[in-house]
Design a protein around this motif. Structure first.
Motif, PDB file in Angstrom:
ATOM      1  N   ASN A 492       0.853  -1.073  -0.063  1.00 13.00           N
ATOM      2  CA  ASN A 492       0.251   0.124   0.077  1.00 13.00           C
ATOM      3  C   ASN A 492       0.936   1.397   0.058  1.00 13.00           C
ATOM      4  O   ASN A 492       0.476   2.522  -0.568  1.00 13.00           O
ATOM      5  N   LEU A 493       1.911   1.195   0.538  1.00 10.33           N
ATOM      6  CA  LEU A 493       2.899   2.178   0.423  1.00 10.33           C
ATOM      7  C   LEU A 493       3.604   2.531  -0.901  1.00 10.33           C
ATOM      8  O   LEU A 493       4.119   3.545  -1.544  1.00 10.33           O
ATOM      9  N   LEU A 494       3.793   1.280  -1.428  1.00 10.20           N
ATOM     10  CA  LEU A 494       4.768   1.180  -2.758  1.00 10.20           C
ATOM     11  C   LEU A 494       3.942   2.003  -3.948  1.00 10.20           C
ATOM     12  O   LEU A 494       4.674   2.873  -4.504  1.00 10.20           O
ATOM     13  N   PRO A 495       2.563   2.053  -4.296  1.00 10.79           N
ATOM     14  CA  PRO A 495       2.088   3.067  -5.041  1.00 10.79           C
ATOM     15  C   PRO A 495       2.227   4.347  -4.654  1.00 10.79           C
ATOM     16  O   PRO A 495       2.217   5.259  -5.927  1.00 10.79           O
ATOM     17  N   LEU A 496       2.154   4.806  -3.725  1.00 18.65           N
ATOM     18  CA  LEU A 496       2.399   6.072  -3.263  1.00 18.65           C
ATOM     19  C   LEU A 496       3.593   6.500  -3.535  1.00 18.65           C
ATOM     20  O   LEU A 496       3.993   7.822  -4.282  1.00 18.65           O
ATOM     21  N   LEU A 497       4.735   5.813  -3.361  1.00 19.48           N
ATOM     22  CA  LEU A 497       6.083   6.036  -3.662  1.00 19.48           C
ATOM     23  C   LEU A 497       6.558   6.014  -5.156  1.00 19.48           C
ATOM     24  O   LEU A 497       7.110   6.969  -5.914  1.00 19.48           O
ATOM     25  N   VAL A 498       5.801   5.233  -5.753  1.00 22.47           N
ATOM     26  CA  VAL A 498       6.094   5.253  -7.289  1.00 22.47           C
ATOM     27  C   VAL A 498       5.108   6.448  -8.089  1.00 22.47           C
ATOM     28  O   VAL A 498       5.597   7.343  -8.823  1.00 22.47           O
ATOM     29  N   THR A 499       4.058   7.018  -7.261  1.00 18.46           N
ATOM     30  CA  THR A 499       3.456   8.296  -7.595  1.00 18.46           C
ATOM     31  C   THR A 499       4.532   9.527  -7.444  1.00 18.46           C
ATOM     32  O   THR A 499       4.397  10.442  -8.214  1.00 18.46           O
ATOM     33  N   MET A 500       5.059   9.303  -6.410  1.00 19.78           N
ATOM     34  CA  MET A 500       5.978  10.302  -6.053  1.00 19.78           C
ATOM     35  C   MET A 500       7.183  10.627  -7.174  1.00 19.78           C
ATOM     36  O   MET A 500       7.469  11.642  -7.705  1.00 19.78           O
ATOM     37  N   ALA A 501       7.726   9.606  -7.470  1.00 22.24           N
ATOM     38  CA  ALA A 501       8.612   9.288  -8.294  1.00 22.24           C
ATOM     39  C   ALA A 501       8.302   9.657  -9.736  1.00 22.24           C
ATOM     40  O   ALA A 501       8.979  10.541 -10.494  1.00 22.24           O
ATOM     41  N   PHE A 502       6.970   9.397 -10.175  1.00 24.21           N
ATOM     42  CA  PHE A 502       6.540  10.007 -11.281  1.00 24.21           C
ATOM     43  C   PHE A 502       6.327  11.674 -11.448  1.00 24.21           C
ATOM     44  O   PHE A 502       6.589  12.106 -12.569  1.00 24.21           O
ATOM     45  N   MET A 503       5.961  12.062 -10.262  1.00 23.02           N
ATOM     46  CA  MET A 503       6.018  13.371 -10.165  1.00 23.02           C
ATOM     47  C   MET A 503       7.247  13.956 -10.319  1.00 23.02           C
ATOM     48  O   MET A 503       7.569  15.005 -10.973  1.00 23.02           O
ATOM     49  N   VAL A 504       8.297  13.445  -9.962  1.00 20.67           N
ATOM     50  CA  VAL A 504       9.690  14.053 -10.226  1.00 20.67           C
ATOM     51  C   VAL A 504       9.971  13.794 -11.648  1.00 20.67           C
ATOM     52  O   VAL A 504      10.662  14.902 -12.222  1.00 20.67           O
ATOM     53  N   LEU A 505       9.791  12.635 -12.276  1.00 23.77           N
ATOM     54  CA  LEU A 505      10.116  12.329 -13.603  1.00 23.77           C
ATOM     55  C   LEU A 505       9.340  13.505 -14.518  1.00 23.77           C
ATOM     56  O   LEU A 505      10.024  13.806 -15.523  1.00 23.77           O
ATOM     57  N   SER A 506       8.130  13.799 -14.105  1.00 19.87           N
ATOM     58  CA  SER A 506       7.279  14.696 -15.273  1.00 19.87           C
ATOM     59  C   SER A 506       7.198  16.058 -14.827  1.00 19.87           C
ATOM     60  O   SER A 506       6.712  16.823 -15.281  1.00 19.87           O
ATOM     61  N   GLY A 507       8.117  16.475 -13.780  1.00 14.38           N
ATOM     62  CA  GLY A 507       8.209  17.696 -13.345  1.00 14.38           C
ATOM     63  C   GLY A 507       7.008  18.309 -12.527  1.00 14.38           C
ATOM     64  O   GLY A 507       6.949  19.648 -12.416  1.00 14.38           O
ATOM     65  N   VAL A 508       6.147  17.476 -11.925  1.00 13.30           N
ATOM     66  CA  VAL A 508       5.006  17.940 -11.187  1.00 13.30           C
ATOM     67  C   VAL A 508       5.572  18.180  -9.937  1.00 13.30           C
ATOM     68  O   VAL A 508       5.976  17.355  -9.126  1.00 13.30           O
ATOM     69  N   PRO A 509       5.269  19.435  -9.236  1.00 14.07           N
ATOM     70  CA  PRO A 509       5.828  19.937  -8.032  1.00 14.07           C
ATOM     71  C   PRO A 509       4.817  19.346  -6.934  1.00 14.07           C
ATOM     72  O   PRO A 509       3.822  19.068  -7.095  1.00 14.07           O
ATOM     73  N   LEU A 510       5.230  19.381  -5.775  1.00 13.51           N
ATOM     74  CA  LEU A 510       4.775  18.876  -4.589  1.00 13.51           C
ATOM     75  C   LEU A 510       4.049  20.180  -3.845  1.00 13.51           C
ATOM     76  O   LEU A 510       4.808  20.983  -3.747  1.00 13.51           O
ATOM     77  N   ASN A 511       2.611  20.519  -3.830  1.00 16.65           N
ATOM     78  CA  ASN A 511       2.346  21.527  -3.356  1.00 16.65           C
ATOM     79  C   ASN A 511       0.771  21.241  -2.601  1.00 16.65           C
ATOM     80  O   ASN A 511       0.493  19.942  -2.301  1.00 16.65           O
ATOM     81  N   ALA A 512      -0.131  22.268  -2.434  1.00 19.15           N
ATOM     82  CA  ALA A 512      -1.072  22.064  -1.547  1.00 19.15           C
ATOM     83  C   ALA A 512      -2.116  21.188  -2.465  1.00 19.15           C
ATOM     84  O   ALA A 512      -2.861  20.218  -1.672  1.00 19.15           O
ATOM     85  N   ALA A 513      -2.116  21.305  -3.867  1.00 22.22           N
ATOM     86  CA  ALA A 513      -2.929  20.467  -4.498  1.00 22.22           C
ATOM     87  C   ALA A 513      -2.803  19.242  -4.656  1.00 22.22           C
ATOM     88  O   ALA A 513      -3.526  18.102  -4.918  1.00 22.22           O
ATOM     89  N   THR A 514      -1.264  18.733  -4.689  1.00 19.25           N
ATOM     90  CA  THR A 514      -0.833  17.411  -4.916  1.00 19.25           C
ATOM     91  C   THR A 514      -0.572  16.754  -3.808  1.00 19.25           C
ATOM     92  O   THR A 514      -0.661  15.351  -3.719  1.00 19.25           O
ATOM     93  N   ALA A 515      -0.052  17.539  -2.612  1.00 21.69           N
ATOM     94  CA  ALA A 515       0.205  16.785  -1.412  1.00 21.69           C
ATOM     95  C   ALA A 515      -1.245  16.169  -0.855  1.00 21.69           C
ATOM     96  O   ALA A 515      -1.090  15.241  -0.200  1.00 21.69           O
ATOM     97  N   ILE A 516      -2.088  16.961  -0.967  1.00 20.00           N
ATOM     98  CA  ILE A 516      -3.420  16.151  -0.485  1.00 20.00           C
ATOM     99  C   ILE A 516      -3.843  15.010  -1.336  1.00 20.00           C
ATOM    100  O   ILE A 516      -4.572  14.097  -0.488  1.00 20.00           O
ATOM    101  N   ILE A 517      -3.183  14.704  -2.349  1.00 21.31           N
ATOM    102  CA  ILE A 517      -3.499  13.507  -2.895  1.00 21.31           C
ATOM    103  C   ILE A 517      -2.967  12.245  -2.036  1.00 21.31           C
ATOM    104  O   ILE A 517      -3.732  11.123  -1.983  1.00 21.31           O
ATOM    105  N   PHE A 518      -1.874  12.336  -1.293  1.00 30.33           N
ATOM    106  CA  PHE A 518      -1.330  11.268  -0.556  1.00 30.33           C
ATOM    107  C   PHE A 518      -2.346  11.094   0.670  1.00 30.33           C
ATOM    108  O   PHE A 518      -2.307   9.766   0.985  1.00 30.33           O
TER     109      PHE A 518
END
Length: 622
Positions: A492-518
């Motif tokens: 259950n933690l693996l998909p969250l970490l994969v999503t964070m890695a995808f955000m890095v690779l695609s240049g999507v920053p962590l902010n209020a709109a994306t952090a709420i996702i986790f």
């Protein structure tokens, strides 16, 4: 020659752009009141069109907020119907049985309507965040219906009559569906630890909606099914089809080679962690709009030729009356302004000092010379205050105990704004250090919004930790097995970490709109695991062989888990039609996380259970 108070502020240097500034009264703060003013201005422009060759447009933060609300309503009219279409198509693909499609859809729609009615009754307004709650309830709520109908079909296939089949389905699925709804609600409710009220209220409303959908589905759907004619023996709902057979075959392959499966999962985990550590934390006002949006174009034009729309304020206070008529203090303020104008990202600066220098220029004096005479300053102030309107009122109060410097900055991201603000604050304090009674603090939309990002990120990470603690603690208690709860953590933690890695690779920053996702995703991530674990406990009591119990659990729940995840992915994919980039990213990232959860639940979890649950004695301890 235009005054220095106008050039670059209300009139561009090349005289191709001018602004009519309309300050809003102090009492106009609520969205509805602001929208009324914006609409009045828009109507006035329509009644008085400009001459040929001249184009008009609206800009500024009040207009941006009003446009957001307008687009938010337009999004609802598109995304809600699309989400219903997705639910209906998913139900059809899963069951091809009309009562299941109609009754399940009615259950989630009624849940959303009850929630919206409760919000209206309690006076909870829609905003840019909680406007997606009805959509979320429909998308998330359909999962319980899928699992219930799937188990009902299994009981019918086993030879039970309608009422008995519904009773057995409710008996077997109530706890598992409650756990999935509870964990999802906890993911939302964990936002209550946020210091941002809008996030707190969003979390509470969404959590309530998820629980409403659970109660309504678990009570009304089985009862309604008893009145519907069961599907025929040829119906997909009552027969094990190709999906169940492929799930069984795949599970047996995984259980025959658990170590290689876990090795690949560990490799993905380590790589994702390495990528996730370099995630960028940042946010900009215009991030929520497409690059070609009218708001982006107009705001960039205002930034290019005027002073921008985002203020960074240096707020100065002193207990001494007339302190900001002191020549030495005003010279220090002038030095702060001059320093600010030289910084990258600064579009301009304005304060009481600029008005005094404009008066000095009109008098024929040297406007660039340092202030030396308090009497001359007071005389200039009197001239400025002699008209019907006091132009310096926004920059210095009547008794000279408070003053501010307005600095316009580009919308170039929270991190760059914070770095600029920190340097500005240090420089201002250095310049004003000789005046011990003058206090300095920073404020303004650019500063508050940027500083607030750090607070929001910290809050959301805290809420994520709280959600993980509560969810897995609750699973331990209800499953009466710390081992089962612990084995469910990695998938259950693996998909969250994969999503964070995808955000890095695609240049999507962590902010209020994306952090709420986790915080939200962790609640939904465990849903599939809960159904597998609950069925595993049920099956292992019938047959102590771990492999056979896992195969039976995967075969019994796999189809419903797959169809639920497909429904979630397509449902959140509907958000890609939104006018707002954050909503698009919200849907994209959660859909990706759900896909990762599907793979982890169906592939990694069985391998973990095989390796981590070895002996018959341990099985008997369930």
């Amino acid at each position: 020659r235009a005054s220095s108070l106008l050039r670059g502020r209300l009139v561009s240097e090349d005289h191709t752009l001018t602004a009519v500034a309309i300050p809003l009264a102090d009492g106009i703060t609520r969205n509805q009141a602001v929208a009324e003013v914006v609409e009045a201005v828009r109507a006035r422009l329509a009644e008085n069109p400009p001459p040929d060759g001249v184009h008009t447009f609206l800009g500024g933060l009040p207009y941006v907020r009003t446009d957001v609300i307008t687009k938010m309503r337009a999004d609802q009219s598109v995304m809600l119907p699309l989400s219903l279409v997705v639910c209906i198509l998913t139900l059809y693909a899963a069951f091809r049985w009309l009562p299941a499609i109609v009754l399940s859809t009615l259950a989630v729609v009624l849940s959303a309507l009850i929630l919206v009615g409760a919000m209206a009754w309690l006076g909870e307004p829609f905003n840019i965040i909680n406007n997606i709650v009805p959509l979320l309830i429909i998308i998330i709520g359909i999962s319980n219906a899928i699992h219930l109908v799937n188990r009902y079909g299994e009981e019918i296939r086993g030879g039970r009559m309608r009422v008995e089949a519904c009773r057995e389905a409710v008996k077997r699925m109530t706890l598992a569906c409650f756990l999935t709804s509870f964990t999802t609600a906890i993911g939302f409710a964990s936002l209550i630890v946020s210091k941002t009220e809008v996030l707190q209220r969003f979390g509470i409303v969404a959590a309530a909606g998820v629980l409403i959908a659970y109660v309504l589905t678990i009570t009304t759907l089985p009862a309604a099914l008893t009145f519907a004619r069961p599907p025929s023996r040829e119906g997909a709902t009552t027969q094990e089809g190709w999906m169940e057979r492929w799930i069984e075959r795949g599970t047996r392959v995984i259980l025959a080679h658990p170590v290689p499966v876990l090795a690949v999962a560990m490799f993905v985990l380590i790589g994702s962690v390495q990528q996730a550590l370099s995630i960028r934390i940042d946010s900009a006002m215009l991030d929520q709009f497409e690059p070609g949006d009218e708001i982006v174009v107009s705001t960039r034009l205002i930034e290019e030729k005027l002073g921008g729309v985002r203020p960074l304020e240096v707020y100065l206070t002193s207990p001494t009356a007339g302190r900001f008529d002191d020549p030495a203090v005003l010279n220090a303020m002038g030095a702060i302004e001059a320093w600010a104008r030289r910084q990258d990202g600064v579009l301009g600066a304005l304060s009481y000092v600029d008005y005094l220098r404009a008066i000095e220029s009109f008098r024929g004096g040297d406007a660039s010379a340092p202030f030396t005479s308090r009497a001359r300053i007071e005389s200039s102030r009197a001239m400025l205050q002699s008209g019907a309107r006091n132009p310096i009122a926004p920059y210095v109060n009547a008794d000279g105990t408070r003053a501010r410097i307005n600095i316009g900055v580009r919308d170039f991201g929270a991190q760059a704004t914070i770095a600029l603000a920190d340097r500005l604050e240090d420089y201002a304090k250095t310049q004003l250090a000789p005046f011990s009674d003058v206090q300095v603090r920073l404020t303004g939309d650019a500063y508050v919004g940027s500083k607030g990002l750090d607070v929001v990120i910290t809050d959301l990470m805290s809420s994520l930790g709280l959600a993980v603690f509560i969810i897995f603690g609750f699973m331990t208690v209800l499953f009466r097995s710390a081992r089962l709860a612990a084995l469910s953590v990695p998938p259950n933690l693996l998909p969250l970490l994969v999503t964070m890695a995808f955000m890095v690779l695609s240049g999507v920053p962590l902010n209020a709109a994306t952090a709420i996702i986790f915080s939200i995703s962790i609640g939904m991530a465990v849903d599939g695991s809960i159904h597998v674990l609950a069925r595993f406990q049920e099956e292992v009591k019938r047959q102590p062989n771990v492999d056979e119990a896992l195969v039976a659990a995967a075969r019994g729940t796999g189809k419903a888990i797959i169809m639920t995840c497909v429904s979630l992915m397509l449902g959140f994919g509907v958000m890609l039609t939104s006018s707002f980039v954050p909503v698009q990213r919200f849907g994209q990232l959660i859909a990706m996380t759900v896909f990762g959860c599907l793979l982890a639940t169906m592939i990694v979890l069985p391998a973990l259970l095989k390796v981590g649950w070895l002996s018959a004695r341990q099985v008997q301890e369930l």
